[in-house]
Design a protein around this motif. Structure first.
Motif, mmCIF file in Angstrom:
data_model
loop_
_atom_site.group_PDB
_atom_site.id
_atom_site.type_symbol
_atom_site.label_atom_id
_atom_site.label_comp_id
_atom_site.label_asym_id
_atom_site.label_seq_id
_atom_site.Cartn_x
_atom_site.Cartn_y
_atom_site.Cartn_z
ATOM 1 N N UNK B 221 0.876 -1.388 -0.075
ATOM 2 C CA UNK B 221 -0.213 -0.201 0.453
ATOM 3 C C UNK B 221 1.306 0.941 0.303
ATOM 4 N N UNK B 222 1.832 1.323 0.676
ATOM 5 C CA UNK B 222 3.386 2.230 0.619
ATOM 6 C C UNK B 222 2.926 3.098 -0.827
ATOM 7 N N UNK B 223 3.600 1.479 -1.137
ATOM 8 C CA UNK B 223 4.633 1.608 -2.656
ATOM 9 C C UNK B 223 3.453 2.460 -4.031
ATOM 10 N N UNK B 224 2.239 2.344 -3.501
ATOM 11 C CA UNK B 224 1.082 2.278 -4.719
ATOM 12 C C UNK B 224 0.787 3.819 -4.566
ATOM 13 N N UNK B 225 0.397 4.316 -2.767
ATOM 14 C CA UNK B 225 0.677 5.716 -2.196
ATOM 15 C C UNK B 225 1.877 6.380 -2.702
ATOM 16 N N UNK B 226 3.088 6.200 -2.644
ATOM 17 C CA UNK B 226 4.057 7.108 -2.845
ATOM 18 C C UNK B 226 4.257 6.753 -4.913
#
Lengths: 262, 262
Positions: B221-226
């Motif tokens: 999820x944080x990868x998608x967010x960034x």
């Protein structure tokens, strides 16, 4: 993403006392625990070592390397200590590190050439202040790389630390995001696949609930991973953060995914 | 990153039974729980609704909107159901969605124009197969955008779903990483700041230990967010994933960071 333990540091009371009394056991115990927790490299942060820098760093390096084959990062601003650590080193050592600060350019950077080892360069101003934004970090990177080349070093020896600042700083969260742009941009800027390292623990330095700090750390690490960070310097005793790192590596690995990787 | 609950779906037995017997309570209970858990939008995934599509979707939309003001996503391949849902809608609705599949281009895409609502476009081949890599996804995005424009829609109405596939697929992890490149590249490719949505739960579909799936989801999820993902479609009852999302938003928010945001 390679996991580098930041646990062996002078701000830890156990390490501080062991160094003061020159007792290797607590340091060796910690080194073994870091390796068991998933560390792939060990940062040895001795502080400035204003008294007996050579003897102290020699002691630290020998103590760690007696029990661990992991590469070490010699992390001190004291060039005498760095040189002693490199002399004592029997395995793989990395200098952590230099910056545009004149004393470091003069006395630490040449040691990378002399001992033919990797060296970490910090994106900091000559006065050690943190550049306020991405473009300033990139300017510093260019200057740093020039100094590095002028020292006669091969580009493969360079590792850049874009400098993660505490999220509680006035614009800390913005800088945290800009650090990722810096990591992504550096290879294009410098013209080669430069390796990077980031001090993940720095993000949550300062006031704050421990559990929330862990949530933030676990959210930030995958962002750094997907930006292409080569090495993460972190507290390897944060087991959930380490599991997150493993998950990132399993996703980024071009091999077929298996749950065993987590 | 906006959090869209994927919990109201026909594959959930409670929802399936409530829909079969047209009992609104279990659906309303779930809608309220999603909102309490942090959902900012609610996906209503009714399945194909081969019997009574209009009545069933009308029932679903009315049931949800009686207890929640959140925007809804009308998630079915049945165009009659989509139209009925849009007629029943009293708040904000998004069509989820269309693709290059001829039936969807013909019968679902025009409904976005007719009802003046946002619509999600999936990066899938006309036969609904998943493109194997980034460049194919981008080719599909171009075709999809052409069809979208030909339907007379304003670009601000488009939301693109790059299609997250299960990590257990042969190259699932590679595709997971390529989805992020797609998200980053789309605005340049299409020439505007196109919004994106990703089905996070898809990543961990299939065999696997539940706890490891959560670790992977929290790393992805944080990868998608960034990468700049606009909307994350996910199980909002995964409370740690939601906390991770909050941490991502706190980092990405240009406001001054406070721990209260987590």
């Amino acid at each position: 993403m390679i996991l580098v333990a930041d646990n062996i540091q002078i701000t830890n009371k156990t390490i501080e006392n062991a160094l003061k009394t020159m007792r290797p056991d607590p340091i060796q115990e910690m080194a073994k625990q870091c390796e068991a927790a998933g560390a792939e490299m060990l940062d040895i942060n001795s502080g400035p070592l204003s008294r007996d820098p050579e003897a102290k760093m020699t002691f630290l390096v020998e103590a760690v390397q007696e029990v661990s084959s992991l590469p070490i990062l010699i992390d001190t601003a004291n060039s005498k200590a760095v040189e002693a650590g490199l002399r004592a080193n029997k395995k793989t050592a990395v200098i952590n590190g230099f910056s545009l600060e004149p004393a470091k350019l003069e006395s630490i950077l040449p040691l990378a050439k002399k001992f033919d080892v990797d060296i970490i360069g910090y994106l900091l101003y000559p006065n050690s202040h943190v550049p306020p934004d991405e473009s300033e970090r990139l300017n510093v990177a260019m200057e740093l790389y020039n100094e590095f080349q002028n020292a006669g070093l091969d580009k493969d020896r360079l590792i850049i630390d874009p400098v993660v600042v505490p999220v509680l700083w006035e614009n800390g969260n913005i800088q945290a995001m800009e650090v990722m742009s810096v990591i992504k941009t550096l290879p294009d800027l410098l013209g080669f696949d430069v390796r990077t390292i980031a001090g993940v623990s720095n993000l949550t330095t300062g006031k704050g609930n421990k559990e929330k700090k862990l949530v933030l750390e676990k959210a930030y690490l995958p962002m750094l991973a997907s930006a292409g960070l080569t090495m993460a310097l972190l507290n390897v005793f944060h087991s959930e953060t380490i599991r997150t790192a493993r998950a990132c590596n399993a996703l980024a690995d071009p091999m077929i995914f298996t749950w065993e990787a987590l």
